[in-house]
Design a protein around this motif. Structure first.
Motif, PDB file in Angstrom:
ATOM      1  N   GLY A 180       0.792  -1.218   0.000  1.00  0.00           N
ATOM      2  CA  GLY A 180       0.000   0.000   0.000  1.00  0.00           C
ATOM      3  C   GLY A 180       0.831   1.277   0.000  1.00  0.00           C
ATOM      4  N   GLN A 181       2.139   1.167  -0.158  1.00  0.00           N
ATOM      5  CA  GLN A 181       3.020   2.329  -0.185  1.00  0.00           C
ATOM      6  C   GLN A 181       3.691   2.446  -1.548  1.00  0.00           C
ATOM      7  OE1 GLN A 181       5.394   1.223   3.446  1.00  0.00           O
ATOM      8  NE2 GLN A 181       5.023   3.384   3.912  1.00  0.00           N
ATOM      9  N   GLU A 182       4.157   3.654  -1.864  1.00  0.00           N
ATOM     10  CA  GLU A 182       4.924   3.892  -3.077  1.00  0.00           C
ATOM     11  C   GLU A 182       6.312   4.380  -2.696  1.00  0.00           C
ATOM     12  OE1 GLU A 182       2.927   6.535  -5.779  1.00  0.00           O
ATOM     13  OE2 GLU A 182       1.516   4.958  -6.380  1.00  0.00           O
ATOM     14  N   PHE A 183       7.322   3.795  -3.337  1.00  0.00           N
ATOM     15  CA  PHE A 183       8.715   4.168  -3.107  1.00  0.00           C
ATOM     16  C   PHE A 183       9.279   4.657  -4.433  1.00  0.00           C
ATOM     17  CE2 PHE A 183       7.498   0.853  -0.163  1.00  0.00           C
ATOM     18  CZ  PHE A 183       7.905   1.371   1.054  1.00  0.00           C
ATOM     19  N   HIS A 184       9.699   5.932  -4.471  1.00  0.00           N
ATOM     20  CA  HIS A 184      10.233   6.505  -5.704  1.00  0.00           C
ATOM     21  C   HIS A 184      11.721   6.195  -5.792  1.00  0.00           C
ATOM     22  CE1 HIS A 184       6.641   8.530  -7.150  1.00  0.00           C
ATOM     23  NE2 HIS A 184       6.328   8.554  -5.866  1.00  0.00           N
ATOM     24  N   MET A 185      12.070   5.517  -6.852  1.00  0.00           N
ATOM     25  CA  MET A 185      13.441   5.076  -7.078  1.00  0.00           C
ATOM     26  C   MET A 185      14.058   5.994  -8.131  1.00  0.00           C
ATOM     27  SD  MET A 185      12.420   1.051  -7.113  1.00  0.00           S
ATOM     28  CE  MET A 185      14.074   0.400  -7.193  1.00  0.00           C
ATOM     29  N   THR A 186      15.011   6.819  -7.701  1.00  0.00           N
ATOM     30  CA  THR A 186      15.671   7.767  -8.586  1.00  0.00           C
ATOM     31  C   THR A 186      17.169   7.471  -8.604  1.00  0.00           C
ATOM     32  OG1 THR A 186      15.905   9.341  -6.780  1.00  0.00           O
ATOM     33  CG2 THR A 186      13.947   9.562  -8.155  1.00  0.00           C
ATOM     34  N   GLU A 187      17.869   8.099  -9.528  1.00  0.00           N
ATOM     35  CA  GLU A 187      19.303   7.876  -9.680  1.00  0.00           C
ATOM     36  C   GLU A 187      20.030   8.005  -8.345  1.00  0.00           C
ATOM     37  OE1 GLU A 187      22.879  10.105 -12.038  1.00  0.00           O
ATOM     38  OE2 GLU A 187      20.975   9.809 -13.093  1.00  0.00           O
ATOM     39  N   GLY A 188      20.783   6.975  -7.999  1.00  0.00           N
ATOM     40  CA  GLY A 188      21.534   6.955  -6.747  1.00  0.00           C
ATOM     41  C   GLY A 188      20.767   6.431  -5.553  1.00  0.00           C
ATOM     42  N   THR A 189      19.503   6.026  -5.749  1.00  0.00           N
ATOM     43  CA  THR A 189      18.682   5.526  -4.646  1.00  0.00           C
ATOM     44  C   THR A 189      18.848   4.012  -4.506  1.00  0.00           C
ATOM     45  OG1 THR A 189      17.021   7.225  -5.030  1.00  0.00           O
ATOM     46  CG2 THR A 189      16.335   5.323  -3.755  1.00  0.00           C
ATOM     47  N   ALA A 190      19.134   3.576  -3.296  1.00  0.00           N
ATOM     48  CA  ALA A 190      19.211   2.142  -2.992  1.00  0.00           C
ATOM     49  C   ALA A 190      17.955   1.747  -2.220  1.00  0.00           C
ATOM     50  CB  ALA A 190      20.451   1.837  -2.165  1.00  0.00           C
ATOM     51  N   LEU A 191      17.500   0.527  -2.430  1.00  0.00           N
ATOM     52  CA  LEU A 191      16.291   0.037  -1.774  1.00  0.00           C
ATOM     53  C   LEU A 191      16.496  -1.416  -1.378  1.00  0.00           C
ATOM     54  CD1 LEU A 191      13.153   0.602  -1.264  1.00  0.00           C
ATOM     55  CD2 LEU A 191      12.816  -0.578  -3.427  1.00  0.00           C
ATOM     56  N   ARG A 192      16.027  -1.775  -0.188  1.00  0.00           N
ATOM     57  CA  ARG A 192      16.042  -3.167   0.264  1.00  0.00           C
ATOM     58  C   ARG A 192      14.609  -3.585   0.530  1.00  0.00           C
ATOM     59  NH1 ARG A 192      14.980  -5.104   5.140  1.00  0.00           N
ATOM     60  NH2 ARG A 192      15.373  -7.301   5.404  1.00  0.00           N
ATOM     61  N   LEU A 193      14.224  -4.711  -0.066  1.00  0.00           N
ATOM     62  CA  LEU A 193      12.911  -5.303   0.204  1.00  0.00           C
ATOM     63  C   LEU A 193      13.110  -6.564   1.028  1.00  0.00           C
ATOM     64  CD1 LEU A 193      11.138  -5.089  -3.248  1.00  0.00           C
ATOM     65  CD2 LEU A 193      10.405  -3.999  -1.142  1.00  0.00           C
ATOM     66  N   PRO A 194      12.411  -6.700   2.135  1.00  0.00           N
ATOM     67  CA  PRO A 194      12.510  -7.926   2.934  1.00  0.00           C
ATOM     68  C   PRO A 194      11.928  -9.128   2.182  1.00  0.00           C
ATOM     69  CG  PRO A 194      11.527  -6.119   4.202  1.00  0.00           C
ATOM     70  CD  PRO A 194      11.578  -5.685   2.773  1.00  0.00           C
ATOM     71  N   PRO A 195      12.248 -10.311   2.619  1.00  0.00           N
ATOM     72  CA  PRO A 195      11.725 -11.525   1.985  1.00  0.00           C
ATOM     73  C   PRO A 195      10.199 -11.542   1.971  1.00  0.00           C
ATOM     74  CG  PRO A 195      13.396 -12.073   3.624  1.00  0.00           C
ATOM     75  CD  PRO A 195      13.116 -10.611   3.760  1.00  0.00           C
ATOM     76  N   GLY A 196       9.644 -12.046   0.876  1.00  0.00           N
ATOM     77  CA  GLY A 196       8.212 -12.284   0.782  1.00  0.00           C
ATOM     78  C   GLY A 196       7.340 -11.071   0.538  1.00  0.00           C
ATOM     79  N   VAL A 197       7.916  -9.880   0.411  1.00  0.00           N
ATOM     80  CA  VAL A 197       7.114  -8.675   0.188  1.00  0.00           C
ATOM     81  C   VAL A 197       6.681  -8.628  -1.282  1.00  0.00           C
ATOM     82  CG1 VAL A 197       7.123  -6.152   0.125  1.00  0.00           C
ATOM     83  CG2 VAL A 197       8.191  -7.363   2.031  1.00  0.00           C
ATOM     84  N   VAL A 198       5.372  -8.667  -1.506  1.00  0.00           N
ATOM     85  CA  VAL A 198       4.841  -8.591  -2.863  1.00  0.00           C
ATOM     86  C   VAL A 198       4.996  -7.153  -3.342  1.00  0.00           C
ATOM     87  CG1 VAL A 198       2.791  -8.859  -4.317  1.00  0.00           C
ATOM     88  CG2 VAL A 198       3.238 -10.489  -2.459  1.00  0.00           C
ATOM     89  N   HIS A 199       5.571  -6.998  -4.530  1.00  0.00           N
ATOM     90  CA  HIS A 199       5.847  -5.670  -5.056  1.00  0.00           C
ATOM     91  C   HIS A 199       5.729  -5.659  -6.572  1.00  0.00           C
ATOM     92  CE1 HIS A 199       9.630  -7.888  -5.088  1.00  0.00           C
ATOM     93  NE2 HIS A 199      10.026  -7.100  -6.079  1.00  0.00           N
ATOM     94  N   GLU A 200       5.568  -4.458  -7.109  1.00  0.00           N
ATOM     95  CA  GLU A 200       5.585  -4.260  -8.554  1.00  0.00           C
ATOM     96  C   GLU A 200       6.254  -2.927  -8.841  1.00  0.00           C
ATOM     97  OE1 GLU A 200       1.682  -3.642 -10.369  1.00  0.00           O
ATOM     98  OE2 GLU A 200       0.891  -3.326  -8.356  1.00  0.00           O
ATOM     99  N   VAL A 201       6.790  -2.796 -10.050  1.00  0.00           N
ATOM    100  CA  VAL A 201       7.535  -1.609 -10.435  1.00  0.00           C
ATOM    101  C   VAL A 201       6.942  -1.030 -11.709  1.00  0.00           C
ATOM    102  CG1 VAL A 201       9.800  -0.742 -11.152  1.00  0.00           C
ATOM    103  CG2 VAL A 201       9.654  -2.513  -9.418  1.00  0.00           C
ATOM    104  N   GLU A 202       6.924   0.308 -11.801  1.00  0.00           N
ATOM    105  CA  GLU A 202       6.510   0.996 -13.022  1.00  0.00           C
ATOM    106  C   GLU A 202       7.521   2.095 -13.325  1.00  0.00           C
ATOM    107  OE1 GLU A 202       2.875   3.732 -14.805  1.00  0.00           O
ATOM    108  OE2 GLU A 202       2.686   2.872 -12.803  1.00  0.00           O
ATOM    109  N   VAL A 203       7.997   2.141 -14.565  1.00  0.00           N
ATOM    110  CA  VAL A 203       8.978   3.139 -14.977  1.00  0.00           C
ATOM    111  C   VAL A 203       8.263   4.464 -15.272  1.00  0.00           C
ATOM    112  CG1 VAL A 203      10.740   3.742 -16.678  1.00  0.00           C
ATOM    113  CG2 VAL A 203      10.507   1.368 -15.907  1.00  0.00           C
ATOM    114  N   LEU A 204       8.779   5.556 -14.699  1.00  0.00           N
ATOM    115  CA  LEU A 204       8.189   6.884 -14.866  1.00  0.00           C
ATOM    116  C   LEU A 204       8.956   7.759 -15.854  1.00  0.00           C
ATOM    117  CD1 LEU A 204       7.430   7.652 -11.118  1.00  0.00           C
ATOM    118  CD2 LEU A 204       5.889   6.661 -12.831  1.00  0.00           C
ATOM    119  N   SER A 205      10.258   7.548 -15.986  1.00  0.00           N
ATOM    120  CA  SER A 205      11.095   8.367 -16.868  1.00  0.00           C
ATOM    121  C   SER A 205      11.210   7.691 -18.242  1.00  0.00           C
ATOM    122  CB  SER A 205      12.478   8.556 -16.251  1.00  0.00           C
ATOM    123  OG  SER A 205      13.088   7.303 -16.002  1.00  0.00           O
TER     124      SER A 205
END
Length: 118
Positions: free
Chosen positions: A68-93
Motif C-alpha cells: 500500500g506504499q509507493e517508493f520513488h526510485m531515482t538515480e543513486g537511490t538504494a532500496l532493500r525489500l525484505p523476503p516475501g514482500v509482494v511488489h511491482e515496479v513501473e517506470v516513470l522516466s
C-alpha cells in the motif's frame, strides 16, 4: 569478471535484463546479480522473492509499490525489500536502469528437496 556490455539481454516482464551472475546457470550458491532496463510505462507484475532483494537505481525514475506504499526510485537511490514482500515496479522516466541482487535460484534459498524455502 564480466563486462555488462558483453552480456546478452533477456526479456523480463516489460523490461530488458542482463543477468551478470546466476546460480542457476553456474550451479553455485551465490545470489543473482542483474542490470535491468525499462522504458517509460514498463511494468512488472506483482511478485515476491524468498529472500531479500536490494537495488540501486543508476539512471531514471521508477515507482515501486508494496504494502500500500509507493517508493520513488531515482538515480543513486538504494532500496532493500525484505523476503516475501509482494511488489511491482513501473517506470516513470524515458528510461530506467537498475542493478538488482536477489536470491531466487541460490542454494541458500532451497531446502533439502530442492524447493524454495520461505
Amino acid at each position: 569478471m564480466k563486462q555488462v556490455a558483453s552480456v546478452s539481454p533477456v526479456q523480463l516482464y516489460d523490461f530488458s535484463q542482463k543477468i551478470l551472475f546466476s546460480p542457476k546457470e553456474r550451479g553455485e550458491g551465490f545470489i543473482k546479480l542483474t542490470v535491468t532496463t525499462g522504458k517509460k510505462g514498463a511494468r512488472s507484475t506483482p511478485h515476491a522473492h524468498p529472500r531479500d532483494e536490494v537495488t540501486l537505481t543508476l539512471k531514471g525514475q521508477a515507482v515501486l509499490r508494496a504494502g500500500g506504499q509507493e517508493f520513488h526510485m531515482t538515480e543513486g537511490t538504494a532500496l532493500r525489500l525484505p523476503p516475501g514482500v509482494v511488489h511491482e515496479v513501473e517506470v516513470l522516466s524515458d528510461e530506467w536502469v537498475v542493478v538488482a541482487a536477489y536470491c531466487d535460484e541460490c542454494m541458500l534459498c532451497r531446502g533439502p528437496d530442492g524447493g524454495l524455502t520461505g
